[in-house]
Design an enzyme around this catalytic site. Structure first.
Site, mmCIF file in Angstrom:
data_model
loop_
_atom_site.group_PDB
_atom_site.id
_atom_site.type_symbol
_atom_site.label_atom_id
_atom_site.label_comp_id
_atom_site.label_asym_id
_atom_site.label_seq_id
_atom_site.Cartn_x
_atom_site.Cartn_y
_atom_site.Cartn_z
ATOM 1 N N TYR A 61 27.553 -18.553 -5.110
ATOM 2 C CA TYR A 61 26.133 -17.094 -5.208
ATOM 3 C C TYR A 61 26.716 -16.267 -5.235
ATOM 4 C CZ TYR A 61 23.329 -20.887 -2.255
ATOM 5 O OH TYR A 61 22.369 -22.010 -2.054
ATOM 6 N N PRO A 79 11.257 -22.238 0.639
ATOM 7 C CA PRO A 79 10.327 -23.725 0.952
ATOM 8 C C PRO A 79 8.748 -23.217 0.653
ATOM 9 C CG PRO A 79 11.644 -22.166 2.660
ATOM 10 C CD PRO A 79 12.259 -22.128 1.532
ATOM 11 N N LEU A 80 9.581 -21.513 0.216
ATOM 12 C CA LEU A 80 8.136 -20.698 -0.279
ATOM 13 C C LEU A 80 7.866 -20.902 -1.593
ATOM 14 C CD1 LEU A 80 7.837 -17.473 1.229
ATOM 15 C CD2 LEU A 80 6.864 -19.376 2.127
#
Length: 338
Positions: free
Chosen positions: A57, A204-205
């Site tokens: 990242y 999860p969104l």
């Protein structure tokens, strides 16, 4: 304070909702150092102590950011990071690596960037392309024996690879994309339940789509969703009906769409027979408390009847083919979990 759950056996106890930190450094626009620090500060205030990062990242930026944020309060957090996505030859030539020497070097580098002595949960970011999973997990087990890592995890694996890995060393958690519109991992959860492995859902969104607040037309050039098959063009338009359904359920329950989407993920834990600790990402301290409140939201039968069919209504694949080995995408050369 946030409730807690235990992943794996012997287990790692974490906040039942964690924080995905990737977006503070890449993929959703420019890196935001100050905003990231403020968001992590707010997370710890709320009891969201399960922080997720990876060496890929921001090519190390995110681990440095997370390490700076938790400095002086290491005992309050559970740190999860990952290795395996090698971007040294450029994004278009990235490789998924898991050879023993690479794993050992990657861990030392992550410890240095994080500024800590031990990692609570260390994941193989994707199944390795260069060696068998047994070599990779064997090296990870050496790190546990050396006191550099406490628990082991895998990301985006199928049931066969999970069994093989678990035979080498207990696996505490599998991290996979899981949401109302991405349910592939449900083919693997019977093995998780059998072995006592926890599930850590990322995105999860639906990468913000399910919140009902995303303006697809306003996505910047550095935002990978701009060309994502589920967000762009006709597919994006077709998928708006999913976001509308989530919003309608939220309005009836007096909640936000994000809370409904997260509550649905947690509502599956009993059905799947696994411990769940989702890691929604956000760059906004204000949204942390809203997300955390989803743990207290109970979806009634009417809500579940509206939400459960949405997984079959999605248009578009999760990623462009060129992204299948990218951060957040399934390993190149292997299918996504099915």
């Amino acid at each position: 304070m946030i409730t807690r759950t235990t992943l794996g056996s012997p287990g790692l106890t974490v906040s039942a909702m964690g924080l995905g930190c990737m977006g503070m450094s890449e993929s959703y626009g420019a890196a935001d150092w100050d905003g990231g620090l403020a968001t992590i500060d707010r997370a710890l205030e709320l009891g969201v102590t399960f922080l997720d990062t990876a060496d890929a990242y921001g090519t190390g930026h995110n681990e440095v950011l997370v390490g700076r944020a938790v400095h002086g309060r290491r005992d309050r957090v559970q740190l999860a990071t990952k290795f395996g996505i090698d971007r040294s030859a450029g994004d278009r030539a990235r490789r998924i690596r898991g050879a023993r020497d690479y794993v050992l070097r990657a861990c030392d580098a992550s410890l240095l960037r994080l500024g800590v002595d031990v990692i609570d949960l260390y994941y193989a970011h994707r199944p390795p392309q260069d060696v068998e999973i047994e070599e990779t997990v064997g090296a990870m087990a050496e790190l546990v024996q050396a006191g550099k890592v406490r628990h082991l995890g895998l990301s985006e694996v199928d049931g066969e690879l999970l069994r093989r890995a678990h035979a080498v060393h207990p696996i505490a958690a599998v991290q996979s994309e899981y949401s109302l519109w991405t349910r592939d991992v449900e083919a693997v959860t019977p093995v998780l339940a059998e072995l006592g492995v926890g599930l850590v859902p990322y995105a999860p969104l639906g990468r913000g789509f399910l919140t009902g607040t995303l303006d697809r037309a306003a996505l910047g050039e550095k935002d990978f969703r701009r060309t994502n098959p589920r967000f762009a063009g006709e597919a994006g338009e077709a998928n708006e009906k999913i976001a509308r359904t989530v919003r309608e359920v939220a309005e009836r329950l007096g909640a936000t769409p994000a809370q409904v989407a997260l509550a649905w993920v947690y509502a599956q834990a009993e059905r799947l027979g696994v411990a769940v600790a989702a890691i929604p990402g956000t760059r906004s301290p204000a949204r942390l408390a809203q997300n955390a409140a989803a743990l207290e939201l109970t979806l009634d039968a009417e809500a579940l009847a509206a939400l459960d069919p949405l997984g079959d209504q999605v248009t578009g694949e999760r990623y462009l083919p060129v992204h299948t080995a990218e951060v957040g995408g399934p390993q190149a050369g292997r299918p996504a979990p099915a």
